[in-house]
Design an enzyme around this catalytic site. Structure first.
Site, PDB file in Angstrom:
ATOM      1  N   SER A   1     -17.261 -11.168   5.243  1.00 17.69           N
ATOM      2  CA  SER A   1     -15.855 -11.047   5.650  1.00 17.69           C
ATOM      3  C   SER A   1     -15.354  -9.608   5.604  1.00 17.69           C
ATOM      4  O   SER A   1     -14.315  -9.302   6.201  1.00 17.69           O
ATOM      5  CB  SER A   1     -14.965 -11.925   4.768  1.00 17.69           C
ATOM      6  OG  SER A   1     -14.933 -11.430   3.444  1.00 17.69           O
TER       7      SER A   1
ATOM      8  N   LYS B   1     -10.905  -8.386  -0.491  1.00 14.60           N
ATOM      9  CA  LYS B   1     -10.242  -8.155   0.797  1.00 14.60           C
ATOM     10  C   LYS B   1      -9.524  -6.807   0.757  1.00 14.60           C
ATOM     11  O   LYS B   1      -9.423  -6.161  -0.276  1.00 14.60           O
ATOM     12  CB  LYS B   1      -9.220  -9.254   1.111  1.00 14.60           C
ATOM     13  CG  LYS B   1      -9.748 -10.688   1.022  1.00 14.60           C
ATOM     14  CD  LYS B   1     -10.764 -11.024   2.094  1.00 14.60           C
ATOM     15  CE  LYS B   1     -11.258 -12.472   1.939  1.00 14.60           C
ATOM     16  NZ  LYS B   1     -12.348 -12.783   2.889  1.00 14.60           N
TER      17      LYS B   1
END
Length: 353
Positions: free
Chosen positions: A212, A264
């Site tokens: 990701s 993230k």
């Protein structure tokens, strides 16, 4: 500086070994090899500092830190052997274990290796068994009970002191020597025992579980995360956090582990309005300049305002990331800290700040 044969005869080789076992160079200082002793102490301090910076510093090369640790072990071994040789006429080339008689400082040396070994060497089976058993048991328990961490170093130090003062045929007691040795042993071993806890309080380790964050992070990259209770994320920071409950709701049960962490990039701060449209991310209606993404987002989102004490986060691999555009903002309380370094594998080592 070299010693005369007369002064060498008054030195105890195993006392020198004990000092160098506590810290490289101390045995040489005991034997009055001042330049060599001070050099070994300084080299050791520099090597420890450089290894710590190489491994944990954002710009350090992790492998250099490991190589430095290997060099330190060589210096440590040399210091112990050299400390013994420096007490011998003709600078004997190898360590000779006492034969035919008990040696109190050799007993102390054995007790430094494992509490109770010195007592067993002196055929004090009861005391040896007690020190050995309690030392190993508390060291094992300390792995799961942090409050016990100071106990094993205390047992090691007490074992060394007790085996010396209980030596049956001691001719000339050297209470100052054993006191200095025990204090040094206690300080060094206590510092070593507490170091992992200090590191854990300051640094978190995590492994990148998915793609990701490609291209910035690759699967199985190992990261150091700086723990700081006063840390407040800024736009662009790469943060590691425990997923909020809403993010766990749609996950398979087997993935809902207590140590699950997400990594993230921070896009929106509390109170900012976030919009994703036409392949661009807008913060308060201003397009966000991004050079780190894998591809432009193929979805539309917002506009929505980031709640107070929360952060809007996205993966750099925008179209293959389970992030805030699916489950919402991350509460501040869930954020462990900022990832500041890829420390492994070697070819991927780099700062993230």
């Amino acid at each position: 500086m070299k010693l005369s044969f007369r002064s060498i005869n008054h030195l105890d080789p195993w006392l020198a070994v004990n000092y160098s076992l506590v810290f490289p160079g101390l045995g040489q200082l005991y034997s009055a090899f001042w330049i060599k002793g001070i050099s070994l102490v300084l080299i050791t301090v520099v090597m420890i500092g450089y290894a710590a910076w190489s491994i944990f510093g954002a710009n350090g090369q992790t492998m250099w830190g490991f190589w430095t640790i290997a060099c330190f072990l060589l210096v440590y071994s040399f210091s112990i052997l050299d400390a013994y040789r420096g007490t011998q006429p003709g600078y004997a080339t190898r360590i000779s274990v006492p034969q035919g008689r008990f040696d109190p400082w050799y007993a102390v040396f054995l007790s430094q290796l494992l509490p109770g070994l010195g007592h067993l060497y002196l055929q004090q089976a009861l005391a040896g068994g007690i020190f050995l058993g309690t030392g190993l048991l508390t060291a094992w328990l300390a792995n799961s009970i942090p409050q016990l961490i100071p106990i094993p170093p205390l047992i090691w130090a007490l074992s060394c002191y007790h085996v010396y003062v209980s030596f049956p045929h001691r001719i000339r007691p050297k209470s100052d020597a054993i006191a200095l040795l025990v204090v040094g042993l206690l300080v060094v071993r206590l510092s070593l025992s507490l170091t992992p806890g200090w590191i854990q309080q300051a640094v978190e380790q995590c492994i990148v579980p998915s793609d990701s964050m490609v291209p910035t992070l690759q699967v199985d990259d190992r990261l150091f995360v700086r723990r700081n209770q006063t840390y407040r994320p800024s736009t662009g920071d790469i943060v590691v956090f425990t997923p909020p409950a809403v993010a766990l709701r749609d996950l398979p049960e087997k993935e809902k582990t207590k140590d699950l962490l997400y990594v993230k990039r921070v896009i929106g701060l509390p109170g900012q309005q976030i919009t994703v449209r036409e392949g661009r991310v807008y913060v308060d209606d201003r397009p966000l300049t991004e050079t780190y993404t894998q591809a432009t987002p193929a979805y539309e989102w917002g506009p929505e305002t980031v709640p107070a004490n929360s952060y809007f986060v996205l993966g750099d691999n925008r179209n293959n990331s389970y992030d805030s555009h699916i489950w919402g903002a991350v509460p501040d309380a869930n954020i462990l800290g900022a990832a500041y370094k890829i420390y492994w594998p070697p070819e991927r080592v780099q700062p993230l700040e």
